[in-house]
Every structure is written in C-alpha cells, then in structure tokens.
Design an enzyme around this catalytic site. Structure first.
Site, short mmCIF file in Angstrom:
data_model
loop_
_atom_site.label_atom_id
_atom_site.label_comp_id
_atom_site.label_asym_id
_atom_site.label_seq_id
_atom_site.Cartn_x
_atom_site.Cartn_y
_atom_site.Cartn_z
N ARG I 89 0.83 -1.21 0.00
CA ARG I 89 0.00 0.00 0.00
C ARG I 89 0.86 1.26 0.00
O ARG I 89 0.47 2.29 -0.56
CB ARG I 89 -0.95 0.01 1.20
N GLU I 92 2.00 1.75 -3.43
CA GLU I 92 0.87 2.28 -4.20
C GLU I 92 0.71 3.78 -3.97
O GLU I 92 0.43 4.53 -4.89
CB GLU I 92 -0.40 1.54 -3.80
N SER I 115 15.18 14.79 3.04
CA SER I 115 16.24 13.84 3.35
C SER I 115 15.66 12.54 3.91
O SER I 115 14.73 12.58 4.72
CB SER I 115 17.21 14.42 4.38
#
Lengths: 148, 148, 148, 148, 148, 148, 148, 148, 148, 148
Positions: I89, I92, I115
C-alpha cells in the site's frame, strides 16, 4: 553427483593449486585450447577418456569425471548483462557493432547466420608497436535461411 | 535535425534503393569496411569530409551530413538480449564461451581486458570443404589492471 | 519507406478488407503457407517477384513492395513472455516441456540442436473423435556441436 | 521429502550411471516417450505404479517414488528466456514465427487456441539427403473462444 | 576453497573484531587505501606476499590467502540498481549527471572514454564551513576511440 | 511547450551548429561548467536570466527559455544500466568499487552518505607521462544518519 | 485503420460523451455484459452485426467497425504487474491465494486447469450489512491434463 | 524456527502422506476451506488453537505450530508472472479482462476498488452438459476512494 | 558471524517466543520506537550498549550482539515492487501520489528533496468515527539543490 | 480527447505561465491541497463543477475539462523504481523502513493494512533549529484481514 558448475569450480581450484595452465590441460587432452577450457568449465560434455585424463592430471576424483562427461545445460553468465569487465567488453562490442556484423554477414553471404554450434574460437596474443593486442577469432559455418 | 538512428535508417534505405554496398561506401570513404558500416549506422562520428562524401554517393541531404558528424550516444541493440537470430548467435557465444575467453585472456596476458575502444573488427568469408564460414575477428589492445 | 512491421500491418488490413486468406496468398506466390505468412508479416525477405505479386493481389503500393523485399531484423514478440493466449500456449509448452525436448534430442541425435534456420513449420488441422486438433510440426536440420 | 526437481536430477544421474535411456524407461512404464521424460523430470504426477516401476529400474528409493507421485508446480526453465542453445532455438521459433502460427490457427480454426493441456508432443528423427532432421510435433486440442 | 566473496566477508568480520581499519591494512600492505579495500573485498587479485601479510594481521587462515590471490570475476552489487543509500547516491549521480560527464569528456578530450582499468580512486574528507564533505576522485586514463 | 529533454536536444543542436562549447556557455552564464551543462541538458532549473542568456547566445526561442526554467523530473539515463561506453565505465566503477567507497565513507565519517543534492562535480584533464587522464571529482556534503 | 486499442479508446470516449453505460451497450448487442465490455475494449472480435450495432449507438464510423471486427492480439495490461489499484487488487489475490486456488482445483478435479478460453465472468454487486460487496465470478471449463 | 514457507511444505507433505484433504483439515479447524488452505500454506496467521489442531491431525511438531501462528510476509508466487499453467490461467484472465473488470466496478459502484483484505474466495465445481466447470468466486468489500 | 538479516530473524523469533513487543524493546533501549524496530531488523547499526541491552532482554547471544552492532548494507525489500499487501500500500501511495508530493515539496520549499538520512518516522493509531486510522509521519530535513 | 496525462501536462504548463500555485488552485476548488494536486495531475476524477472551475482559472478549454472528469487508470511513475531524487527518497524510505512500518502496524492494530483508498496525505513545512523540515503525513483507515 556434482553439477558441471561445481566441477568447473573444482577444476579452477585444482589448476591454481597445482600451478597448471589451460594450455597444459589442452596438451594433456590433445584438444584445442578454447574447447578444453570451455569443456572443463562445464559448457561441453567430455568423452570418458578426456574426463579421466583431465581429472587425473588435476588430481580430482570420479565425481568430477562423471560431471565432466555429463550433457551440459549451457549458459555461463550469471546475469543477462555480464558485470565482469573482461567479459563485459564483448557485450559492449555486441551493443556497438551487433548491427554492423549483421549487415556485413548479409552483404557477404546473404540472409542467414554464423553458426554457434559448428563453431570454434581462438584467443590469441599479437605483439604490436602500440602494445600487445587480444585477438579473438570467431569462426562458424554460415547457415543460410532455407525453408525445409 | 535527424538523430543518428534516423540517419542510419535513411542510409540503409538509400543504399538499397541505389544498389550500393557497404564495401562500395567504404571504398568511397577510403575507410575500413566495418568502421564505415558502424559509422553509417550511427555508432561513430564522421569527419565533415567523410559525412559529405557518404551523403553525396547516397544522394542524401545536409541533415544526414549533420547527423553523421554528431557525437553518438552508443548502443545499437533494442533489447538487452537481442532477438534477431543473426545477432543472437553472438550473444550465445558470450553465454557459452564468455568465461572461457576471460580465462584465456588472463592466462595469456594477466589481469586485464581487451579494449573495445582501441579496437577493430573484421567480418570475413572463408571457403571450407564443409561449407563457407563466417570469420569474425575482434582485435583490441590489451589493457592491464593498473592502479593509477 | 515503411518498416517491415508497418508493411505487415498493411498486409493484414488489406487481406481482411479484400477477404483474402493466407492460403490464397501462398497460392499466388506458389510458396509454402507458413513461409508466406511469416514473410508477409515481415520475418523473411521476399524476392522482387514475390513482393510484387503479393502487393498486386493485396492492392498495395511500391512502398510495401520495397519493405517486403528488405532484410528483416527478426523478432516478432512485443514482450519476452507473450501475453496473447494463442501464442502463450507455445511459450507454456516450452516452460513445461523444454528440458524434455532437449533430453530427447540428445538421446536421439547426440549433443546438438535443431536448426531454426534450416527449418520449416506447418500448422495443420486434424479431425479427432475428441474434437479437432491443432498440429504444429517443427522440422529443422540437426546440427551437431562440432569444433570448427 | 525430495522436491520434484531434486527427484528429476536423481533420475538423470541414475539413468546415466546405469546406462539407461528415456526410451527404455518409457518401455518399462508402457507410456509415451515424451510424457515419460517430462514426468521423470518432474512436470507431471505419476501414479503409484508408474513411480514405483520407474524407481525400481533406476534403483532409487521411496523418497523418489513419493516425489514422482506428487502434484507438480510446473515450469522448468530457469530464466524467462532460456540460455541453453538446444532449448533457445524453440524460443527463437516463437520469436520469429509466433504471430505466423497465430494467424494460421485463426485462419484454419477461427478464434481460439491450441490446448497445452489436452496435448501431446513427439520428438522424431527423419533422415534426409541434406542431413538428419529433428521433427517436433505439437498436437493439442483446438479450444474455441466461447463465453461460458 | 572460499570464494572471494566469502573471503571478503571473513575480512570484514575479522577487521571489526580486531578493531582494525582499512587504513591500517593498507599501511601493512604498503598499498593505496582504496585499492587495498577493493582487493580485500574480492575485486582485485593480490600477490602471495600481500595476501599473506593481510591474512596474518587479520589472523585468518590459508584458505583466505588462497581466495585473496585468486583472479576475481568482478561485480560487487547485488542488484543492477543498488539499494543501499550510501552506494545509491553514486548511482543517482550517474542518473542525473551521466550525460553531463559524457559531454565534458568529449569537449575536453574528443571521442573516447575514461578507462576504468588504468584507473584509481580516492575517498577523501574535506572540512568546509558548511560541514565536512566527501570528495571522491575518479582518475582514469583517457582512451580515444581508435580503429585498430 | 517543449519538454526539458527536447529543449536539451535543441541546445546540443544549436551549440554544434554555432560552434559553441559548454565552456563558452558557462562563461556566458558565469556559472560552473558542469552545472551549466547539466542544466542545459535539462537536469536543473535555470533562473529567468540564465535561461534567457543561454537561449540568446544559442539563438533559440522563448519555448526553450520556458523549458530551461521549468522544474525537472530528473533522471537522464535511457536504461537502468547505461549502454554508451563513455557512461558505462562509471557504472562499472560502481559495480567494482561501490562497496569500497561505502566502506571508506563509513571509516572516515561514520554511518551516513555523500549528498548528491548539496553536491558539485568537475571533469578535468590531467597530463601524465603515461597519457592524458580524465579526473572526475565528486564533492558532496557528508550527511550523517540522524534520527529526526 | 484503427488498432483495436485505439478503437477501444474511441468507444470509452463516445460512451462518456453520450452518457451511455456498458449495460446499455450490452442490451443493444443482446450479449453478456462482461463479454460486451471486453469486446468493445478490444479483447474479443465482434461479428459484423455486433460491430455495426455498437458503432451506431456510439455514433462512431466504419473504421471503428472494422477495428471491432478484427482478430485481437490479446493482452490489456501495460505492465506485467498492473499499477492501477482497482486492477492491482486482483493481482494481489493471485499473489496471496494463487497456490490456494491451485490446491483446491487439484483436490476437487484432479490434475488440470480452469480454462480461460471456454470461460465467462461476471461482476456483481451484493448488498451486505457490512457494506456493499464486489463479487467477481470466474467460470471456466475444467481441462484435465491428458496426453493426446 | 521454521519459516512459514517451510511449514507449508511440511503441511503438504504430511497431508499427502496421511491421505488427508484440505476439506478434512478445514473441517477439523471448523474454518472456511480456502482460508484454511491459504493459512496452512503460510499466507495467514493462525490462532494457537487452530495451529495446534492442524499440527495434531497432521502429526507435526511444535515448530510447525509456531510457524503457523507467526505473522506472514505475504506473496506466494515465485515469479511476477506465474509459470504453472493452473495458476497462469488466472493471470491470463487478468491480462485479458483486467480493464473490463475495472470498467464494470466503476459502472456499478463508482470510483473505488474491491478489497483484497475484507475478502473471501471460493473454489467450486459445477456440473454442466459441456463438462464440469471450475467456478472461482472472489467476494470483497467495495472501498470507495475517499479523502480522509 | 550472523548477517544482520539473520540476526533480525532471530530477534523476531525471540520477541514472539518471549511475548515481548517492539515498544517494550524501545523502552529498554530508551530509543524511539521506529528506530528501534528498524535497527533490530538490521537497517541501522547499534551501539555496544544498545546491542547488549537488546540481546539481554531477548535472551540472545554474543553473535547477535556483534551483528546488531555491524554497519548495515541497507535495503529490506525482497523485490523492487513489494508483494506483501501491508507494505505494498505504501508503494501504491508512491505510484499514485509520488508526483503530487514532488510538486508540493517544490511549491513549499523550492528545488530540493526531503532527506531520508536526517529523517525520522512514526507509526501512530488515531481513533476516528469512521474506524481507527493508521497515521504514518515521515519527517526529514529539507535539502536544497545547491552546487557545492 | 486528451488523456489525463496530457491534461496534467497542460495544467502544469498553464499554472507556470499564469504564475498560479497548487494552493491557489485548491482554494479555487475549495478542496484539500494534495487531493487537488493529484486530481489535476490526473490521478483522481473531478466533478463537472471542479473541472470547470479549474479549467477556467487555468484558462484551459473543454477538452481539459473532459479529461479531468474522466475515470483515471492510476499509476504515475514512469519506472517501477523512480529515478527523480525527490521521489526516490520515498522509495528509499520504503526500502529501509518498509518492514519496520509493517511490524508496527501489526503491533498496534493486528493483522491488516493501512488503506490507500480511504486515505489522505499532507505535505507540510516545519521550521526547526536544524533547518526546515518536510513532513509528509499518510493517514489511511486501518483495514483488518477479515474473511468475508
């Protein structure tokens, strides 16, 4: 039973330990140098006599003999694009000159290929004023595209 | 401006249409055959004179001249593993004999590589009782691993 | 100039529009059915006569003729693993039976390969009580591993 | 328990050591040659009788019997594109002729596929004036695209 | 025999356990720091003297000596694109500045490459008001594209 | 609007046509050479003044100015592993020396990375008895792993 | 001529513009909903009547009709692993439950597969106290592994 | 401790040796068939009671119990594209019908997905005059795209 | 010596066996929860005190201590695209919102990055009328693109 | 009709040309900032009102309106591993901390995932003595693994 890959590693190890060379091994087998090297690295099957002669001079046992005789599943590169610089340069030649070689084969022979089966290769050293040169000769039968 | 790839396609097309050969083009340029082919396919930059001479015999315009002179970003294969059988056989040679070539270079020269930059190649035809053979000679300077 | 791929698409389009079949086109060329199909899809070069005969019956122009005659850079799959189910099944056959075919070639012929260059194929239909069957015959010259 | 892959390697080893052939093993099982080879390489499950008969002639133990009987997770290639030349040629056939086979299946049968499940194959040797030929016959049921 | 990779892991382990540094090891070998590190990680072959001196200070045995002397098959990254952030930043430099470096080499030297064989590198620490900086210097012989 | 990639190609074309150099363009912008080259190749955004000054000397129009000013989506390599030999050698350095550089950064600085953002590079030419050398200096701020 | 992919995009566009639904299009064709959608997206060939009826209600021209009738080269995903979340979840089902489905097919049917050719699917909506549910039913003929 | 993968192989082996079925195991656990199979193959964690009940009937030890209870890192396919034909057909369904399923979910539910977490599946056998059919039902909660 | 990966597996196993939590381990180390988890999974080096404290409460030996202290080669995903749904997920999110995050960083900070080295993260649980929510906060120093 | 990708490029171009910000566009739409950005980049469908309001302030035409309303096929990265450094850092976070996040979700919530559908994100700027920080908050509903 050893795989041919494992047998190849055992061969390289024994060759180093005993201070042998591929040339010496080829002389023992009375076989071409590059063929001998390829076969001992596991890319060609050896006859029983060859496998035994090689194992004997390398002081290796019957499991190596058996592996050297076995039919190989060929393919010696760990990755599709090789990372070792000595091998990579030949991939680079293919990247830069592949279509050139194709054009010249077609111009000189017609539609077909250089066989990689009915094939031999040599790696030679040529002295040159600009420094010694590696000369690799690939020599394969021309196979014409032919329908049946 | 044409890319060197597009110029290469225009060269092949004109060469076919005019019934020229790579050998004829090399003669016009007074340059080695394989170098000429590679340069016209976009893998080497040409001098202004070479590019103009080539474009003239190929009846191509100034955009092709400009493209032939440009510095290439080299790499002529569409895929990491080539699909065309004529080119694939050379990849197969690398798959089967890559480590063999590496071993023999190290045995004959020490730790280093065959240069693909200070390098030339030839594609020759050799008659043989068993059928004509393709002989590709790769000839590069040996470069020894050397720290600085 | 059209690429051979574009010419192939034009061929399929014209063939559909004119209600032709590959068999009809092979009859016109007096050439084997599978060879004709492959050549018209851009995987083999055609002679001038063949290309003109095919273009004539397909009502296509001289750019298609030129493309059909050109030397192909072979390789017709869009992906290394094909997605179209009709083609995928043959990849699956290779996944499941590839080593089986290799073992049987070695048992029946020794160390070597089936040539894909001196090669022909047929796609046939066989009636069977269990339903009609697709019979694809691959027929290539045996090439023995032979050093030089 | 051995995996089917490991059992397959044990089979090849024993077959070589005992000087058996795939044909001999197929005769023992009274089963088709290519099916027998594929099953012993781990791509098909065997019945208890078959597995025991095979293990017996190969002088292998009950762990191999158990592995030969197990349901396989099929797929025998180490890479998506095979590197072994004997197997690669069949991938090359797919690269060059895949769309040709697809076109001809559609022309002769309509929209559908050759089954790779209701399927058999043969590897045969055919003598020919031009040299012996490998003939591989793929024979699968036609499956028509059919909604439900 | 250990592989060079395994020997490299043994070196790192011993170095940590004994509280040694790469600098200390380079001093013992009287060799450049980066070369020493690369060689002990398995990317360069060592002479017998170097391998024995290194093994001695690292309190490692003759199998490590043998591995350190062996010819490497070079290539130290686990993936084509490295995942470790410290190494990835150099890949990122290549992604962002690769064509810039290429343009500047061509502008300053002509058509050719920086050798990675006749080559050395240094990793230095530079104090700066904005914070300490890592300075990596790549220093390779220029090789001009030269046909033969 | 042009993409930054297209603007970069227009820049290279104009630079070649007008006989300019990257150094000359850097002088015009009063900016570091490598930064200028990278920015004109589309890997850094330029200020309005810089973009206009560059376009003016390159005799390019407002669409190029706009593209040079735009925020880039960085990444200049066509493939994860570059094929051009001049660029590939730097990838090879990473393959052979990546873990060496990592070890030395950790030894000299502790756990962290060389920034590729607070970063500059130079490509220099150094004369040497053994032939001229390419010296590429990578100079980035050390960033220590630091939790928040 | 349009490709089937381009025709599919034209269909989606027209459908949106005209406020049509896939259900409405399926009603017009008197064909199953999912089959209709797949065919209009280019994954199945349509009969002349179906293609004309669809084009008529979508107010599209004869080039779309021709494309809808053409034999598809199937495969609708842009990447081997889909990125769109709605499609990815089905790939995830395969990652998590693929071997489960295989085990249960073998337990309930024996060694074989669910056909994806003699096959239909439905996407349904089911109300549930916990919220509405998507129910996708895959329904394919069982094909038993059968040698010839 | 065993990994969940190793525990899964031990389960399959014991199940075969003892002549058990997934259905029998599901009955013992009083849990859905497909869930039970997936959990025993290592894709779901089991409660202590379930793991012990399963291990008991499978005559496996506490290390299997511990592994069955552990939280999985899910993903059961060896390759991104599965090679086993029984599993591949479901990937093929995704290749051919993925966008169809997406369109129909959006038409019937709006913008969102079928959950693969709040999800169940069944594998059923349906008799049919044309031959028995595999019916796989995927049943997941609809999740609407919703910002926060 | 254990690799950090193996040490990580030993940690997870011991933590489960002893009924410990990551929170408890973080409390013992008096270190942030996510940092502690990452370090114990092998992605950060620990100080001697931390490693010993962790090993002590986990009842693990000195080899684990040594591994926990070692410098990691970071990168914890088995595949470039993760298969585990809980991890996927987040991939995604990157696929769908990556360019959104980039645009907003540039709008709010200018040309630069967040960073991942001077960085911390938290995983929190937030109660919500619509159900509990996972809140992951990524907090990294802004690094501005800065030449030298 | 424009694709959503093309519409996204037109949006970025117009936004730059008109000196607008994503925040300004979000204000116009009275919608969350990140959602607005994602939707305008083509990853979410907009309502007719939103699309028209956005197009109006961006001075774009009805083809952009139509594209902004269309259902997306989501996935905004050009490569599975992103090359742009600003986006890559988030991939790196996943490489280094992915399993850490997974462990903590399981410890705090049990077996399940953070939804990427019922989900929102924010990109914030936080001043800090050590320099300004990027704070990205991912906030998704917890979804428990639940069988049906």
């Amino acid at each position: 039973m050893l795989t041919k890959m494992e047998a190849g590693r055992a061969v390289v190890e024994a060759k180093t330990r005993l201070g042998l060379t591929w040339q010496k091994l080829a002389d023992v087998l009375d076989a071409p140098l590059a063929w001998t090297t390829a076969a001992l690295l596991g890319q060609h099957p050896m006859s029983a006599e060859q496998a035994e002669a090689a194992a004997s001079v390398l002081e290796l046992g019957p499991d190596v003999v058996e592996a050297l005789r076995a039919q190989p599943s060929r393919g010696a590169l760990e990755d599709a694009v090789p990372t070792d610089p000595t091998i990579y340069r030949f991939y680079e030649v293919l990247q830069v000159y592949g279509p050139t070689i194709k054009e010249l084969i077609h111009e000189k022979f017609g539609d077909g290929i250089m066989s990689a089966i009915n094939f031999k290769l040599d790696v030679d050293r040529r002295e040159d004023p600009g420094g010694e040169r590696v000369v690799v000769t690939l020599d394969g039968k021309f196979l014409k595209y032919q329908w049946g």
